[in-house]
Scaffold this active site. Structure first.
Site, PDB file in Angstrom:
ATOM      1  N   ARG A  66       1.320  11.426   0.000  1.00 41.63           N
ATOM      2  CA  ARG A  66      -0.133  11.717   0.075  1.00 41.63           C
ATOM      3  C   ARG A  66      -0.665  12.121   1.439  1.00 41.63           C
ATOM      4  O   ARG A  66      -1.884  12.262   1.581  1.00 41.63           O
ATOM      5  CB  ARG A  66      -0.955  10.524  -0.422  1.00 41.63           C
ATOM      6  CG  ARG A  66      -0.521   9.910  -1.746  1.00 41.63           C
ATOM      7  CD  ARG A  66      -0.631  10.876  -2.872  1.00 41.63           C
ATOM      8  NE  ARG A  66      -0.557  10.251  -4.184  1.00 41.63           N
ATOM      9  CZ  ARG A  66      -0.284  10.922  -5.298  1.00 41.63           C
ATOM     10  NH1 ARG A  66      -0.041  12.222  -5.254  1.00 41.63           N
ATOM     11  NH2 ARG A  66      -0.242  10.307  -6.453  1.00 41.63           N
ATOM     12  N   ASN A  96       2.673  18.164  -3.150  1.00 44.19           N
ATOM     13  CA  ASN A  96       1.285  18.203  -3.651  1.00 44.19           C
ATOM     14  C   ASN A  96       0.353  17.300  -2.844  1.00 44.19           C
ATOM     15  O   ASN A  96      -0.268  16.388  -3.358  1.00 44.19           O
ATOM     16  CB  ASN A  96       1.215  17.872  -5.147  1.00 44.19           C
ATOM     17  CG  ASN A  96       1.817  16.521  -5.502  1.00 44.19           C
ATOM     18  OD1 ASN A  96       2.685  16.015  -4.810  1.00 44.19           O
ATOM     19  ND2 ASN A  96       1.349  15.923  -6.583  1.00 44.19           N
ATOM     20  N   LYS A 149      10.192  22.887  -4.646  1.00 49.97           N
ATOM     21  CA  LYS A 149       9.784  22.181  -5.864  1.00 49.97           C
ATOM     22  C   LYS A 149       8.974  23.105  -6.769  1.00 49.97           C
ATOM     23  O   LYS A 149       8.066  23.803  -6.299  1.00 49.97           O
ATOM     24  CB  LYS A 149       8.930  20.958  -5.472  1.00 49.97           C
ATOM     25  CG  LYS A 149       8.048  20.379  -6.572  1.00 49.97           C
ATOM     26  CD  LYS A 149       8.800  19.398  -7.459  1.00 49.97           C
ATOM     27  CE  LYS A 149       7.964  18.864  -8.624  1.00 49.97           C
ATOM     28  NZ  LYS A 149       7.230  17.649  -8.338  1.00 49.97           N
ATOM     29  N   ASP A 306       9.488   8.577  -8.362  1.00 47.65           N
ATOM     30  CA  ASP A 306       8.237   9.317  -8.568  1.00 47.65           C
ATOM     31  C   ASP A 306       7.049   8.479  -8.087  1.00 47.65           C
ATOM     32  O   ASP A 306       5.995   8.448  -8.730  1.00 47.65           O
ATOM     33  CB  ASP A 306       8.069   9.746 -10.034  1.00 47.65           C
ATOM     34  CG  ASP A 306       6.962  10.782 -10.197  1.00 47.65           C
ATOM     35  OD1 ASP A 306       6.478  11.303  -9.172  1.00 47.65           O
ATOM     36  OD2 ASP A 306       6.571  11.061 -11.339  1.00 47.65           O
ATOM     37  N   HIS A 310      -2.239   5.971  -6.752  1.00 45.04           N
ATOM     38  CA  HIS A 310      -3.676   6.242  -6.778  1.00 45.04           C
ATOM     39  C   HIS A 310      -4.354   4.897  -6.568  1.00 45.04           C
ATOM     40  O   HIS A 310      -3.771   3.851  -6.879  1.00 45.04           O
ATOM     41  CB  HIS A 310      -4.092   6.836  -8.117  1.00 45.04           C
ATOM     42  CG  HIS A 310      -3.395   8.120  -8.461  1.00 45.04           C
ATOM     43  ND1 HIS A 310      -3.741   9.331  -7.913  1.00 45.04           N
ATOM     44  CD2 HIS A 310      -2.344   8.376  -9.279  1.00 45.04           C
ATOM     45  CE1 HIS A 310      -2.952  10.279  -8.394  1.00 45.04           C
ATOM     46  NE2 HIS A 310      -2.087   9.724  -9.223  1.00 45.04           N
ATOM     47  N   GLY A 325       0.033   8.755 -12.548  1.00 50.14           N
ATOM     48  CA  GLY A 325       0.962   8.391 -11.482  1.00 50.14           C
ATOM     49  C   GLY A 325       0.903   6.912 -11.193  1.00 50.14           C
ATOM     50  O   GLY A 325      -0.143   6.271 -11.368  1.00 50.14           O
TER      51      GLY A 325
END
Ligand code: DOR
Length: 448
Positions: A66, A96, A149, A306, A310, A325
């Site tokens: 993040r 991301n 990716k 993975d 959050h 997630g």
């Protein structure tokens, strides 16, 4: 004169390519230099591994940390601290973030943010997108880059490569293995009406059904063959994908996750609600058992967490506004050691999935194996230690785990990275000294 080492790991059951052996490990200059009886040797530091297993350092090749841009969820310091506490020696981080990692500037920024802040070794994926497709062959070779990716289905963030022509161009531009998020975007869009006007989270695997995964996995296998490009299909969630993957093992490698092997629908949604929501989803018991069959038959190459945190507040939004997630980098090894103790896989197979597998599929230099000349990376575990996963132990910035309160048997006791004891008995030691991971196919000069 007796040999002298920087570190000797004494008296443990050491998992080497020869099997599990009761030997000592001698470390000098950050590398493994001796394996055997080192009783008469001296060392600056000693780790007493009596009663413990010494595994090659576990590598988590799928995390979302993040930073930059979403640091309220996680950052590189906390994420790698959590990794080290969980017995992980190196992580590969996904693109991301905000901005997305699309080029040399964003990659260099992530690498420099890791200096003196990352507890583990690390590498970063660059995301495939229309705007960087022509440069991907160059970008994938940059130091500290783990590869390119591809998101075939949209998940958290804006990265998406959906259209056939673009997908082919991405696969043609470069040679390294591409990790792929395989869910069919068209089908996800068509079926979104199932959850659009509010639904409960048990509908998540109905909306994002096994067919969405099968369609995308079939497509990426076909395109991998058409273009001759090796791909790695991330977080496989359905039994239905296994035969497709098995038919393509010459080009295609496979990841599944501890959470898909441990949790199942509908129970996980009834208990955890949106906290069990992730993409691709946790499915029913039949699929969970199908994933274990994929482990047993060797179709699965790698386990990735993975780790996709959050905040509590974000996850508490009503479904489907709640983001997908869950965090997992710190619980990957504890959950899987518990599975070893339950007889679901051997310790050697776990090492194959978390050390040798990652090294093999991504051409990692000097990691993934306890052998002379390799980095002195170790995950030292006590297979008999029972622990309950608790909030106090978690280093995650988001402060929660779907596995809080779960008691496991088998626990990481120490994390050693390039000869440095980074974690011992649940405490981080020293300062963060993580370094970029090196790859045999892209940095030959630096590997000399
Ligand atoms: O559930 C998920 N969350 N799946 C992904 O592929 C992305 C991730 C995230 O970044 O939140």
């Amino acid at each position: 004169m007796s040999e002298s080492y920087d570190l000797i790991i004494k008296g443990g059951d050491v998992v080497t390519p020869n099997g599990t052996e009761k030997i000592d490990v001698g470390v000098k200059g950050g590398r493994i230099v001796a394996l055997g009886n080192l009783e008469s040797a001296t060392s600056k530091e000693e780790y007493d591994a009596t009663g413990q297993h010494v595994l090659p350092g576990a590598i988590d090749t799928q995390v979302h940390f993040r930073e930059p841009g979403l640091e309220h969820k996680e950052d590189l310091a906390c994420g790698t601290a959590a990794a080290a506490l969980g017995g992980i020696v190196a992580i590969f981080e996904m693109p991301n973030t905000n901005p997305n990692t699309l080029g040399p500037v964003e990659l260099a920024d992530k690498l420099s943010r890791c200096e003196n802040r990352a507890w583990t070794d690390h590498a970063f994926f660059i995301g495939a997108a229309e705007e960087n497709v022509d440069e991907l062959g160059e970008l994938e070779k940059l130091p500290g880059c783990a590869g390119i990716k591809i998101f075939m289905g949209s998940s958290t963030g804006s990265l998406l490569v959906e259209e056939e022509g673009l997908l082919v161009d991405v696969l043609k531009n470069g040679t390294r293995r591409c990790p792929v998020h395989a869910e069919d975007e068209n089908r996800l869009r068509e079926r979104f009406s199932l959850v659009r006007d509010g639904a409960d989270p048990t509908m998540h695997p109905v909306w994002r059904d096994p067919e969405a995964a099968v369609l995308a996995t079939t497509r990426i296998c076909r395109l991998a063959r058409q273009t001759g490009r090796r791909v790695h299909v991330l977080h496989i969630t359905s039994k239905d994908e296994m035969p497709i993957l098995a038919a393509n093992k010459d080009l295609v490698t496979v990841e599944t996750t501890p959470q898909h092997l441990t949790l199942s629908a509908p129970g996980c949604y009834e208990k955890l609600g949106t906290f069990a929501q992730m993409n691709p989803p946790i499915r029913d018991e039949e699929h969970r058992l199908g994933l274990w069959e994929g482990i047993r038959t060797g179709i699965v190459d790698v386990l990735g967490s993975d780790h996709a945190p959050h905040t509590l507040e974000e996850k508490q939004k009503p479904y489907p506004a709640s983001p997908s997630g869950m965090p997992g980098v710190q619980t990957l090894m504890p959950l899987m050691l518990d599975h070893v103790n339950k007889g679901n896989l051997s310790l050697e197979r776990l090492v194959d999935l978390t050390s040798s597998g990652p090294a093999r599929i991504y051409n990692i230099a000097g990691k993934g194996r306890i052998a002379c000349g390799f980095d002195a990376d170790f995950t030292i575990v006590d297979m008999n230690k029972e622990e309950t996963i608790s909030k106090d132990w978690l280093a995650y910035k988001c402060g929660w785990s779907p596995f809080e309160g779960v008691t496991v048997k088998g626990w990481p006791m120490a994390t050693i990275i390039r000869g440095m004891v980074v974690m011992k008995d649940g405490e981080l030691i020293g300062d963060p000294q993580g370094k970029p991971v090196r790859f045999t196919d892209t940095e030959p000069a630096q590997n000399a």
